[in-house]
Design an enzyme around this catalytic site. Structure first.
Site, short mmCIF file in Angstrom:
data_model
loop_
_atom_site.label_atom_id
_atom_site.label_comp_id
_atom_site.label_asym_id
_atom_site.label_seq_id
_atom_site.Cartn_x
_atom_site.Cartn_y
_atom_site.Cartn_z
N ASP A 1 0.82 -1.21 0.00
CA ASP A 1 0.00 0.00 0.00
C ASP A 1 0.85 1.26 0.00
OD1 ASP A 1 0.79 -0.60 2.73
OD2 ASP A 1 -0.62 0.95 3.40
N GLU B 1 0.10 -1.12 5.65
CA GLU B 1 1.16 -0.71 6.57
C GLU B 1 1.02 0.76 6.92
OE1 GLU B 1 5.12 0.82 7.87
OE2 GLU B 1 3.90 1.47 6.19
ZN LIG Z 1 6.80 2.15 4.02
#
Ligand SMILES: [Zn+2]
Length: 419
Positions: free
Chosen positions: A92, A186
């Site tokens: 992401d 994340e």
């Molecule tokens: Zn990163």
């Protein structure tokens, strides 16, 4: 300085760049306050691509689980007892800047001048971006000015894929069993949340999610969040004498009473802070959201205690007001867990040196997936990727540094196979 750190890095560069340019075009921006994993469907587009490519490389067990985690195995080429080693990157990109319609530009043989991007008047000025200064001769990849590039962390994804492709094509190179994972979300703090450490089955792992060449990070902030709720007394302002208790005024007093030198803007290096990042309020109710950060657990507790004491003192002066403080621990300093396994950091330092680079040990003023993975029993330091200016339209990456990172992964496999 020659732009490539080794002949291996130079050999890996074309395939790496081709992958990187493909991956950054997929919109994988994650979204805060998620209701499912991954938070956005675009992440699955990239994850599916990666599963297909891993299978084409011969990693037949490559799969995407229900929560959006890609896992795959590259079997060992030695018959020794080398432990299984994990390699991790996140698919992401940050919710802070658009990831839609990324059009990467490769500035070949950077001449050291200001880089003007075609859209929105975006400019990369080496006088401001100290890390860009000195990159003459490098091939620099940027976005087009209206999106982030996505080197965070598609540089890491492309480096792992390139290293795996190289190792898969060269069974004569010694390597331990490698487990690969590509994680979602994340950037919204959930990369580790649904990570199945047991199924992953590695003794230790490395996130390829750092920045500056040579960086090796085994220390992060230890982190807590406090939500302070103050309840006041509503009254018509024209008839409020002696009745109204304004919760938002009390929030303002707490804010003003917190030390100005314990803020993100006034601290650096190994200092921690208290950061009031959101205040919402009416007369009847005010909510302050505060994060506390330090490298030292005891100091973190002191910051939280100071916050609590300050809020209690201010609100305590008004007996009709009510105060509620809710503190949650967010992530630990991973060093606590990693230092029990010194071989993890030693092996990475050795691999970085073999690539001809001096390792740079820096603490992260933030967290990574590795903070929580380390706590969950998978010691996971963080390694450089060659990407810079993350979460902004000025994000850029050096092809030569990304190639150095991919070559470091190849060497890391060999270092572990020798152990
Ligand atoms: Zn990163």
């Amino acid at each position: 300085m020659p732009p490539y750190t080794s002949p291996l890095a130079e050999e890996l560069a074309p395939g790496l760049l081709e992958r990187f340019l493909r991956y950054v075009r997929v919109d994988t921006q994650s979204k805060r306050d998620r209701t499912k994993s991954p938070s956005t469907p675009g992440q699955l587009d990239l994850s599916r691509m990666l599963v297909d490519e891993l299978r084409q490389l011969g990693l037949e067990d490559a799969d995407l689980d229900d929560n959006g985690y890609v896992m795959a195995t590259l079997p060992s080429t030695t018959n020794g007892n080398a432990p299984t080693i994990g390699l991790i990157a996140h698919v992401d990109t940050s919710p802070d800047e658009s990831g839609t319609g990324v059009e990467p530009i490769v500035h070949r043989g950077y001449d050291g001048a200001v880089l003007n991007l075609p859209r929105n008047g975006a400019v990369l000025d080496p006088a401001m971006l100290t890390e860009l200064a000195g990159k003459e001769g490098h091939d620099i990849v940027t976005g087009s000015g209206d999106t982030l590039l996505g080197a965070d962390d598609k540089a890491g994804v492309a480096e792992i894929m390139t290293a795996v492709a190289h190792l898969a094509a060269h069974p004569e190179l010694p390597r331990p069993t490698l487990r690969i994972a590509f994680t979602p979300d994340e950037e919204i703090g959930h990369g580790a949340t649904l990570f199945d450490v047991e199924r992953f089955g590695a003794s230790c792992a490395y996130t390829m999610d750092g920045s500056t060449i040579g960086e090796l990070q085994d220390e992060t902030f230890t982190a807590a969040e406090a939500i302070i709720t103050i309840r006041g007394v509503e009254a018509h302002p024209g008839f409020a004498t002696g009745k109204m208790v304004n919760a938002t005024r009390l929030a303002g007093e707490i804010l003003a009473a917190l030390p100005a030198d314990l803020t993100p803007e006034a601290t650096a290096d190994r200092q921690g802070f208290l950061h009031v990042y959101e205040v919402t309020g009416t007369v009847g109710k005010a909510v302050m959201r505060v994060i506390a950060r330090d490298f030292d657990d005891a100091k973190l507790e002191q910051h939280v205690a100071l916050l609590r004491r300050t809020a209690e003192e201010v609100v305590g002066r008004e007996p009709r007001a009510r105060l509620d403080i809710e503190v949650t621990h967010q992530y630990p300093n991973m060093r606590t867990y990693i230092e029990e396994f010194p071989a993890v950091v030693d092996a990475a330092e050795e691999a970085i040196r073999e690539e001809g680079i001096e390792p740079v040990r820096t603490p992260i003023r933030g967290g990574t997936d590795g903070s929580r993975l380390s706590q969950m029993g998978l010691p996971t330091p963080n390694v450089f990727t060659g990407g810079h200016e993350y979460h902004s339209v000025r994000e850029w990456a050096s092809v030569q540094e990304m190639a150095a990172a991919a070559a470091t992964v190849v060497r890391l496999a060999e270092v572990w196979a020798r152990r």
